[in-house]
Design a protein around this motif. Structure first.
Motif, PDB file in Angstrom:
ATOM      1  N   THR A   1       0.882  -1.014   0.066  1.00 24.91           N
ATOM      2  CA  THR A   1      -0.213  -0.190   0.026  1.00 24.91           C
ATOM      3  C   THR A   1       1.076   1.598  -0.217  1.00 24.91           C
ATOM      4  O   THR A   1       0.439   2.247  -0.748  1.00 24.91           O
ATOM      5  CB  THR A   1      -1.090   0.057   0.681  1.00 24.91           C
ATOM      6  OG1 THR A   1      -1.921  -1.385   1.381  1.00 24.91           O
ATOM      7  CG2 THR A   1      -1.732   1.584   1.242  1.00 24.91           C
TER       8      THR A   1
ATOM      9  N   ARG B   1       1.983   6.916  -6.846  1.00 23.65           N
ATOM     10  CA  ARG B   1       0.489   7.157  -7.529  1.00 23.65           C
ATOM     11  C   ARG B   1       0.671   8.345  -7.621  1.00 23.65           C
ATOM     12  O   ARG B   1       0.869   9.290  -8.239  1.00 23.65           O
ATOM     13  CB  ARG B   1      -0.526   5.988  -7.063  1.00 23.65           C
ATOM     14  CG  ARG B   1      -0.030   5.517  -7.193  1.00 23.65           C
ATOM     15  CD  ARG B   1      -1.712   5.182  -8.876  1.00 23.65           C
ATOM     16  NE  ARG B   1      -2.991   5.018  -7.939  1.00 23.65           N
ATOM     17  CZ  ARG B   1      -4.395   6.862  -8.935  1.00 23.65           C
ATOM     18  NH1 ARG B   1      -3.584   7.861  -9.347  1.00 23.65           N
ATOM     19  NH2 ARG B   1      -5.319   6.995  -8.636  1.00 23.65           N
TER      20      ARG B   1
ATOM     21  N   MET C   1      -9.911  10.912  -7.905  1.00 27.58           N
ATOM     22  CA  MET C   1      -9.411   9.469  -7.508  1.00 27.58           C
ATOM     23  C   MET C   1      -8.786   8.919  -6.415  1.00 27.58           C
ATOM     24  O   MET C   1      -8.394   8.105  -5.194  1.00 27.58           O
ATOM     25  CB  MET C   1      -9.345   8.582  -8.580  1.00 27.58           C
ATOM     26  CG  MET C   1      -9.587   7.502  -8.879  1.00 27.58           C
ATOM     27  SD  MET C   1     -10.749   6.097  -8.795  1.00 27.58           S
ATOM     28  CE  MET C   1     -11.008   5.039  -8.029  1.00 27.58           C
TER      29      MET C   1
ATOM     30  N   GLU D   1      -9.475   6.387  -3.353  1.00 27.73           N
ATOM     31  CA  GLU D   1      -8.515   5.156  -2.860  1.00 27.73           C
ATOM     32  C   GLU D   1      -8.143   4.841  -1.396  1.00 27.73           C
ATOM     33  O   GLU D   1      -7.802   4.145  -1.169  1.00 27.73           O
ATOM     34  CB  GLU D   1      -7.560   5.411  -4.012  1.00 27.73           C
ATOM     35  CG  GLU D   1      -7.977   4.699  -5.170  1.00 27.73           C
ATOM     36  CD  GLU D   1      -7.237   4.349  -6.708  1.00 27.73           C
ATOM     37  OE1 GLU D   1      -6.103   4.128  -6.452  1.00 27.73           O
ATOM     38  OE2 GLU D   1      -6.527   5.353  -7.287  1.00 27.73           O
TER      39      GLU D   1
ATOM     40  N   ALA E   1      -8.494   2.973   1.971  1.00 21.88           N
ATOM     41  CA  ALA E   1      -7.095   2.264   1.765  1.00 21.88           C
ATOM     42  C   ALA E   1      -6.750   2.466   3.559  1.00 21.88           C
ATOM     43  O   ALA E   1      -6.137   1.599   4.145  1.00 21.88           O
ATOM     44  CB  ALA E   1      -5.689   3.158   1.109  1.00 21.88           C
TER      45      ALA E   1
ATOM     46  N   ALA F   1      -0.718  -1.542  -9.324  1.00 22.21           N
ATOM     47  CA  ALA F   1      -2.179  -1.627  -8.801  1.00 22.21           C
ATOM     48  C   ALA F   1      -3.050  -2.659  -8.040  1.00 22.21           C
ATOM     49  O   ALA F   1      -3.216  -3.357  -7.477  1.00 22.21           O
ATOM     50  CB  ALA F   1      -3.189  -0.493  -9.706  1.00 22.21           C
TER      51      ALA F   1
ATOM     52  N   VAL G   1      -4.403  -4.607  -4.828  1.00 18.41           N
ATOM     53  CA  VAL G   1      -5.434  -5.349  -4.389  1.00 18.41           C
ATOM     54  C   VAL G   1      -5.447  -6.576  -3.663  1.00 18.41           C
ATOM     55  O   VAL G   1      -5.712  -7.227  -3.459  1.00 18.41           O
ATOM     56  CB  VAL G   1      -6.255  -5.285  -5.598  1.00 18.41           C
ATOM     57  CG1 VAL G   1      -8.069  -5.616  -6.067  1.00 18.41           C
ATOM     58  CG2 VAL G   1      -6.954  -3.056  -6.475  1.00 18.41           C
TER      59      VAL G   1
ATOM     60  N   TRP H   1      -9.538  -0.379 -14.134  1.00 18.31           N
ATOM     61  CA  TRP H   1      -8.530   0.240 -13.142  1.00 18.31           C
ATOM     62  C   TRP H   1      -9.042  -0.250 -11.606  1.00 18.31           C
ATOM     63  O   TRP H   1     -10.172  -0.870 -11.328  1.00 18.31           O
ATOM     64  CB  TRP H   1      -8.224   1.846 -13.158  1.00 18.31           C
ATOM     65  CG  TRP H   1      -7.964   1.833 -11.432  1.00 18.31           C
ATOM     66  CD1 TRP H   1      -8.152   3.414 -10.708  1.00 18.31           C
ATOM     67  CD2 TRP H   1      -6.352   2.050 -11.479  1.00 18.31           C
ATOM     68  NE1 TRP H   1      -6.878   3.665  -9.919  1.00 18.31           N
ATOM     69  CE2 TRP H   1      -5.979   2.630 -10.915  1.00 18.31           C
ATOM     70  CE3 TRP H   1      -5.424   1.590 -12.822  1.00 18.31           C
ATOM     71  CZ2 TRP H   1      -4.567   2.671 -10.374  1.00 18.31           C
ATOM     72  CZ3 TRP H   1      -3.874   2.120 -12.521  1.00 18.31           C
ATOM     73  CH2 TRP H   1      -3.726   2.525 -10.866  1.00 18.31           C
TER      74      TRP H   1
ATOM     75  N   PRO I   1      -7.957  -0.245  -8.485  1.00 18.57           N
ATOM     76  CA  PRO I   1      -8.158  -0.211  -7.199  1.00 18.57           C
ATOM     77  C   PRO I   1     -10.181   0.548  -8.033  1.00 18.57           C
ATOM     78  O   PRO I   1     -10.672   0.060  -6.669  1.00 18.57           O
ATOM     79  CB  PRO I   1      -7.836   0.668  -7.128  1.00 18.57           C
ATOM     80  CG  PRO I   1      -6.419   0.617  -7.735  1.00 18.57           C
ATOM     81  CD  PRO I   1      -6.840   0.049  -9.004  1.00 18.57           C
ATOM     82  N   LEU I   2     -10.786   1.106  -8.272  1.00 17.11           N
ATOM     83  CA  LEU I   2     -11.809   1.067  -8.736  1.00 17.11           C
ATOM     84  C   LEU I   2     -13.053  -0.457  -9.068  1.00 17.11           C
ATOM     85  O   LEU I   2     -13.061  -0.214  -8.490  1.00 17.11           O
ATOM     86  CB  LEU I   2     -11.421   2.095 -10.196  1.00 17.11           C
ATOM     87  CG  LEU I   2     -13.423   2.255 -10.410  1.00 17.11           C
ATOM     88  CD1 LEU I   2     -13.989   3.392  -9.540  1.00 17.11           C
ATOM     89  CD2 LEU I   2     -13.190   2.531 -11.779  1.00 17.11           C
TER      90      LEU I   2
ATOM     91  N   HIS J   1     -12.182  -2.797  -7.562  1.00 12.24           N
ATOM     92  CA  HIS J   1     -12.387  -3.355  -6.127  1.00 12.24           C
ATOM     93  C   HIS J   1     -13.612  -2.414  -5.600  1.00 12.24           C
ATOM     94  O   HIS J   1     -14.298  -2.730  -4.274  1.00 12.24           O
ATOM     95  CB  HIS J   1     -10.743  -3.452  -5.173  1.00 12.24           C
ATOM     96  CG  HIS J   1     -11.188  -2.746  -4.353  1.00 12.24           C
ATOM     97  ND1 HIS J   1     -10.655  -4.510  -2.924  1.00 12.24           N
ATOM     98  CD2 HIS J   1     -11.115  -2.669  -2.845  1.00 12.24           C
ATOM     99  CE1 HIS J   1     -11.130  -4.587  -1.985  1.00 12.24           C
ATOM    100  NE2 HIS J   1     -10.831  -3.190  -1.711  1.00 12.24           N
ATOM    101  N   LEU J   2     -13.226  -0.671  -4.928  1.00 10.28           N
ATOM    102  CA  LEU J   2     -13.852  -0.609  -4.389  1.00 10.28           C
ATOM    103  C   LEU J   2     -15.410  -0.442  -5.219  1.00 10.28           C
ATOM    104  O   LEU J   2     -15.963  -0.608  -4.513  1.00 10.28           O
ATOM    105  CB  LEU J   2     -13.791   1.288  -4.682  1.00 10.28           C
ATOM    106  CG  LEU J   2     -12.312   1.674  -3.913  1.00 10.28           C
ATOM    107  CD1 LEU J   2     -11.702   2.929  -4.024  1.00 10.28           C
ATOM    108  CD2 LEU J   2     -12.462   1.069  -2.951  1.00 10.28           C
TER     109      LEU J   2
END
Length: 609
Positions: A39, A46, A63, A67, A71, A407, A411, A530, A532-533, A535-536
């Motif tokens: 992380t 990023r 974004m 995130e 996180a 990423a 994840v 993407w 992480p997107l 995932h969310l």
């Protein structure tokens, strides 16, 4: 057979959950450590590209911020697991206090305020029938409702159980510090002339199993530094599948189990056993918050005392039988956490050290920040998905590949940690169990603001910890009225809107990436695909689906009578088949895990190509 100063304590063989914890302890430690570092590296890279790439947009920063909010909450869990598994574990093995010789004296304090008398009497009968010499324990019913009918019913029971007594400080519904004041009344007003060594706190709707004292006291007797032991709460009216996560299994088997390894287990309320003199030295139960049990744990930890938790099946309570009742209960808990900030006021108990006041207040702020983070994240995702442009700086193909690969690793590490934590607990959880009931975050914030800024004295379910006095009525209302209460009145309508908006925005983002000019793969990777997107989005969909499923397929809560068996002595206990852990075994993250792996695999293939 034993010296006067030695208790006959037998250590039982560990259960399956303890064996799972031993087996997966190192695995959890290493995976939590890897997830934390992954992380850090991911967000550092990023941030670097966001600062150095000219093509960055406002969407890039939004974004990255969303995130970061999620996180941060995951990091809190990962750090706890890392700390809990960093040194030799202080497991709490199963123990039993044998023999009737030299047993300590105990007061069982049953708190109530307006609950149905039949529920209270079930609790009292079970408490009076504990497998413990009646000369060594007393049951004190503490009635803040000042019910004459309850007084008369208890008077009849005292002919059978002379160690039972009724007490009241008058009608205190919604005032005089609620449950904390009720308990302090017993500690400071009833007990001084003949004080016991230990006390047990029981909610009005919690039935203690006969071996309760013999299973809990050995842990406190064997460890003089231990001030309080809390027991996991089980419930005998849970609906099949527990769709609202009312059992709080994740909290007990993961979060509080890891806090227990650190000697900082949080008191869960009913079923707690504590050393009376230690609680008196701490000033009694704190009265600045509705969550007096949680606050007491924080104070004891700040004073250097150890608190423990046992997972054994030693008590059974009741959960609210409607979505509105569930929300009301959880709102009370979070209002209690918001009150932690008030500990900084001079009017609050001055026995709390100054440094501990700041620690408690910051803890309350952290919980409030978590609610804000979930609310912002849930609302921001649909707007991000329907806006033009990518989520990451896409100046050079190499920069995009580096960020996508990191990423994916980030994840994957988050998912691996969830699996390891579940395996360590020996319980199978659904995806995002750590965020259970996060769909209620906005409703909690609204309740907190309304209470703090516009509310008056607490009423109804703010009195004790039980659910029976929450004012919910599930029998005399129509299906339409129930649906209205569980959607518009409870705030679940907002979650329905968020679910529809998120799914619709995801479909729109896929259509925009496919139908637009340029590389489809590049557009997908920097927008809807993407990692992480994804995932969310899964987190938002899974969580906000809960009230929708509840609306269209309401769970069936079994009646009390159908789940209780009454002995020849007139004592009611839950049936044997509901005493076990329904979800014990190896961890499995279910369909969402498979879907996520497939999507991430597709991203990897795209990057390679």
């Amino acid at each position: 057979m034993f010296p006067d100063n030695v208790y006959d304590i037998e250590e039982l063989s560990p259960d399956d959950r303890a064996l799972f914890a031993q087996k997966y302890r190192k695995c959890l430690h290493h995976i939590a450590q890897a997830a934390i570092w992954t992380t850090y590296i991911y967000f550092a890279v990023r941030l670097f590209f966001a600062l150095t790439t000219p093509e960055r947009t406002w969407k890039t920063w939004i974004m990255l911020g969303v995130e970061g909010l999620f996180a941060h909450m995951s990091l809190n869990h990962q750090r706890l697991s890392l700390a809990a598994t960093a040194k030799p574990p202080q497991q709490t093995p199963r123990k039993r206090l044998r023999s009737d010789k030299n047993l300590p004296r105990v007061d069982v304090l049953v708190t109530c305020c307006g609950e149905p008398i039949e529920i209270i009497l079930d609790t009292v009968r079970a408490a009076c029938s504990l497998d413990y010499p009646t000369s060594r324990f007393r049951v004190r019913l503490l009635d803040d409702g000042a019910s004459s009918d309850l007084h008369d019913a208890i008077a009849k029971l005292t002919t059978k159980w002379p160690h039972l007594s009724y007490h009241t400080r008058g009608k205190q519904s919604g005032q005089s510090f609620a449950k904390a004041g009720n308990l302090n009344y017993a500690l400071f007003s009833l007990q001084p002339e003949d004080p016991p060594e230990f006390c047990t706190v029981v909610d009005a709707d919690s039935i203690l199993m006969p071996e309760f004292l013999r299973a809990t006291l050995p842990h406190l007797l064997a460890d003089p530094k231990a001030a309080l032991l809390t027991t996991r709460q089980y419930f005998y009216n849970l609906p099949c599948g527990d769709p609202l996560s009312q059992s709080r299994a994740y909290f007990y088997t993961c979060e509080n189990a890891e806090l227990n390894l650190l000697g900082h287990a949080l008191d869960a309320g009913s079923g707690a056993v504590f050393r009376r003199d230690v609680i008196l030295d701490a000033g009694g139960y704190p009265t600045y918050s509705f969550s007096e049990d949680w606050q007491l744990s924080l104070i004891l930890r700040g004073l250097g005392k150890r608190t423990m938790q046992v997972q054994e099946v030693l008590q059974f309570g009741l959960v609210p039988t409607s979505l509105a009742g569930h929300l009301k209960q959880r709102n009370r808990w979070h209002i209690g956490h918001s009150q932690q900030i008030s500990v900084l006021l001079p009017s609050v108990d001055m026995a709390i050290p100054e440094h501990l006041r700041w620690e408690i207040a910051l803890g309350g702020l952290s919980i409030m920040a978590g609610l804000v983070s979930y609310s912002i994240g849930f609302f921001a995702l649909p707007f991000l998905l329907v806006s033009d442009g990518g989520f990451i700086p896409a100046g050079l193909a190499l920069e995009v590949k580096i960020q996508v690969v990191l990423a994916i690793v980030y994840v994957a590490a988050t998912w691996a940690y969830d699996w390891a934590r579940s395996a360590h607990a020996g319980v199978s959880f659904e995806p995002f169990a750590h965020a259970e009931n996060s769909w209620l975050s906005t409703a909690h914030l609204y309740a907190i603001v309304r209470f703090q800024l516009f509310g008056s004295k607490p009423k109804g379910s703010f009195v004790t910890g039980s659910t029976a006095n929450s004012g919910e009525n599930t029998t005399s209302i129509s299906s339409f009225q129930r649906a209205y209460r569980d959607t518009l009145q409870s705030g679940a309508f907002l979650n329905i809107c968020l679910f529809i908006a998120t799914v619709g925005a995801m479909l729109f983002a896929v259509w925009a990436a496919i139908s637009g000019d340029g590389s489809t793969i590049s557009k997908l990777l920097t927008t809807i695909a993407w990692p992480p997107l994804l995932h969310l989005c899964l987190l938002v969909i899974v969580n906000n689906w809960v009230p929708i499923a509840h609306l269209f397929n309401p769970p069936v809560y079994p009646s009390r009578d159908s789940r209780l068996l009454t002995t020849e002595e007139g004592v009611s206990y839950p049936q044997a088949e509901i005493e076990g852990e329904p979800s014990s075994g190896k961890s499995s993250l279910g369909l969402c895990f498979v879907v996520s792996i497939v999507l991430l695999g597709a991203c990897v293939c795209s990057v390679i190509s």
